[in-house]
Write an enzyme that holds these catalytic residues in place. Sequence first.
Site, PDB file in Angstrom:
ATOM      1  N   ASP A 173     -48.269  16.730 -18.774  1.00 57.73           N
ATOM      2  CA  ASP A 173     -48.234  15.891 -17.579  1.00 57.73           C
ATOM      3  C   ASP A 173     -49.411  14.920 -17.577  1.00 57.73           C
ATOM      4  O   ASP A 173     -50.473  15.203 -18.142  1.00 57.73           O
ATOM      5  CB  ASP A 173     -48.308  16.755 -16.315  1.00 57.73           C
ATOM      6  CG  ASP A 173     -47.006  17.508 -16.052  1.00 57.73           C
ATOM      7  OD1 ASP A 173     -45.963  17.108 -16.614  1.00 57.73           O
ATOM      8  OD2 ASP A 173     -47.038  18.480 -15.281  1.00 57.73           O
ATOM      9  N   TRP A 198     -45.993  22.953 -20.644  1.00 58.88           N
ATOM     10  CA  TRP A 198     -44.880  23.805 -21.012  1.00 58.88           C
ATOM     11  C   TRP A 198     -44.216  23.199 -22.240  1.00 58.88           C
ATOM     12  O   TRP A 198     -44.429  22.028 -22.553  1.00 58.88           O
ATOM     13  CB  TRP A 198     -43.897  23.974 -19.860  1.00 58.88           C
ATOM     14  CG  TRP A 198     -42.842  22.909 -19.681  1.00 58.88           C
ATOM     15  CD1 TRP A 198     -41.556  22.956 -20.113  1.00 58.88           C
ATOM     16  CD2 TRP A 198     -42.984  21.657 -18.994  1.00 58.88           C
ATOM     17  NE1 TRP A 198     -40.879  21.811 -19.727  1.00 58.88           N
ATOM     18  CE2 TRP A 198     -41.730  21.003 -19.045  1.00 58.88           C
ATOM     19  CE3 TRP A 198     -44.039  21.023 -18.342  1.00 58.88           C
ATOM     20  CZ2 TRP A 198     -41.509  19.758 -18.450  1.00 58.88           C
ATOM     21  CZ3 TRP A 198     -43.822  19.773 -17.763  1.00 58.88           C
ATOM     22  CH2 TRP A 198     -42.582  19.171 -17.825  1.00 58.88           C
ATOM     23  N   ASN A 219     -40.765  24.537 -16.458  1.00 57.51           N
ATOM     24  CA  ASN A 219     -41.050  23.162 -16.039  1.00 57.51           C
ATOM     25  C   ASN A 219     -41.162  23.025 -14.522  1.00 57.51           C
ATOM     26  O   ASN A 219     -41.387  21.930 -14.018  1.00 57.51           O
ATOM     27  CB  ASN A 219     -40.021  22.179 -16.623  1.00 57.51           C
ATOM     28  CG  ASN A 219     -38.620  22.389 -16.087  1.00 57.51           C
ATOM     29  OD1 ASN A 219     -38.413  23.013 -15.054  1.00 57.51           O
ATOM     30  ND2 ASN A 219     -37.630  21.837 -16.794  1.00 57.51           N
ATOM     31  N   ASP A 220     -41.013  24.124 -13.769  1.00 58.35           N
ATOM     32  CA  ASP A 220     -41.230  24.079 -12.321  1.00 58.35           C
ATOM     33  C   ASP A 220     -42.708  24.025 -11.960  1.00 58.35           C
ATOM     34  O   ASP A 220     -43.076  23.634 -10.864  1.00 58.35           O
ATOM     35  CB  ASP A 220     -40.626  25.325 -11.647  1.00 58.35           C
ATOM     36  CG  ASP A 220     -39.201  25.073 -11.177  1.00 58.35           C
ATOM     37  OD1 ASP A 220     -38.672  23.978 -11.461  1.00 58.35           O
ATOM     38  OD2 ASP A 220     -38.623  25.959 -10.529  1.00 58.35           O
ATOM     39  N   ASP A 223     -38.669  17.944 -16.574  1.00 56.30           N
ATOM     40  CA  ASP A 223     -38.488  17.961 -15.120  1.00 56.30           C
ATOM     41  C   ASP A 223     -39.587  17.090 -14.534  1.00 56.30           C
ATOM     42  O   ASP A 223     -40.695  17.550 -14.285  1.00 56.30           O
ATOM     43  CB  ASP A 223     -38.601  19.398 -14.593  1.00 56.30           C
ATOM     44  CG  ASP A 223     -38.366  19.473 -13.083  1.00 56.30           C
ATOM     45  OD1 ASP A 223     -38.126  18.423 -12.463  1.00 56.30           O
ATOM     46  OD2 ASP A 223     -38.433  20.583 -12.549  1.00 56.30           O
TER      47      ASP A 223
END
Lengths: 377, 167
Positions: B113, B94, B141-142, B69
């Site tokens: 990230d 994640w 993934n939020d 995401d």
Amino acid sequence: MRIWTLLAILTAAMTASAEDLVPELAVVEKVGKPTPHWLVLNDPNFLGYLDSKVYLIDTDDGRMLGMLSTGAWHSATEFSPQFDMLYSPETYYSRGNEGERTDVLRFYDVENLTAQGEVVIPPKRGAGAPHRAYSGRSDDGRFVYIVNMTPAMSVTVVDVGARKVAAEVATPGCTMVYPTGDRSFASLCGNGTVLHTSLNDDGTRKGSNTTEVFFDANTDPLTEKADRIGDVWYFVSFSGRVYELSATDSGVSLGESWSVSSRSEHGNGWRPGGAHFVAAHPQAGLFVGMNSQGDDSHKVSAEEIWQFDLETRKRVRKLALDEPVARIAVSRDSAPVLAAATEGPEIYLFDGLTGERTGSLEAPLLGAGVLQFVEVQ
Amino acid sequence: MKAIDGWMARSSRSLAQRSSRRGFLGKLGALLVGAAAVPLLPVARASGVQPQEEGDPNTCEYWRHCAIDGFLCGCCGGSVNSCPPGTEISPVSWIGTCTNPVDGKDYVISYNDCCGKSGCGRCFCNTNEGDRPVYVPSKSNDINWCLGTQSNIYHCSTAVVLGLAQS
């Protein structure tokens, strides 16, 4: 000779009208008296989220009333019970995207949409895809709760009357805030339980209780998206089971769970889906955004909105949509408006009682973030 | 022995005066969360052999991206397992479990990230296979996973193979 006479007459006429003209005076508008049909449209501004925004829109005439600039990672907005003050969790860096980090709960007066101070909070508020439950407010309006994620999980409690951080409350293994009265809130936990945290009058932690395990966070988790009517929070699982959680300051109790879809509808791939697909209203019932994309489609926008009677738990109707809808919210009054935001830029408006499409609004180009209707006590 | 006992006692008292139990527990908790996120995953660590792959790493359909995401770092000056210049890689992430179509095996993917610059804005993907809510952080993934970095400003996401998933 005649042409000179004509010019003289015209010049005299123009001078006279210029002298009569009252020049306009530019002013700055003020926001008027709020109604339950005002929409707080949070805009994460995904491609420039260091500059997130909050729009205030009157859904009765589609007019934008004004905007806040809310720094980085704004998810949702809290407000005072009288809706005269807005509280916005925001993040800033001293050099835009780098430097010293400062997290704040900023105060804005509604009349002027102008900052009226702030409380500096621990620089660890949770961020990412916007969720309504990253913050909450006590029912009496005294405390605002802000979720922290480092990824250790806790909640910052801000006393908005005293304008200070009252406490940081640990919520180990559990996160998000769902207010359950004046001095308590619930959080969802990875082990399939709900944590209920109680506060003292000064906002410090009084104690906590955990429910029995009632869902499986791996096979059929409850989504973070939820809505509330009175003392009942409505959660929906990935597969479409509704869990009713009665919660007050004195504790939490679980009602029966029920399914939004029949066995054949589930077999045909119908699942709840979208960025926020749950909205609840005392008369209109429960709205759930649904798509037909099967498992793992919990973030795929809804193809239809299904409306349920909360007494009978039967579906009342399906609301058809021109374009898929990512987020829904319903106003709190007796003539409820259901707002349903596409992925951008349109927001559909429905009569919440009849399901009739009544109009639409223009949202930000990339679509809306969390939708909230104004509540005025 | 008496000297050692005395030294230990003095050291303990000094440590107790300089630190709080809550602070210690907080740091221990953060350490355990971090430790749980990476070394204790149910994976068989790759022993120098990389999986055979196919497909374009800069597309959402690329097999490693089954639970991603965000913006693909390969479109932003990095690659599927490297961050673009001048960004900082997040130490926690994640994870997803994705099936490699070449060998049919399931691999654990860490979506670290890259942080410190504003959103890359290119090659956005949101696939969500096995994604779980925010209260299950290791599979969510939020969450903005620019955590433990100098800046929590998100730029793009990698998809690093950690190893074979063990059922």
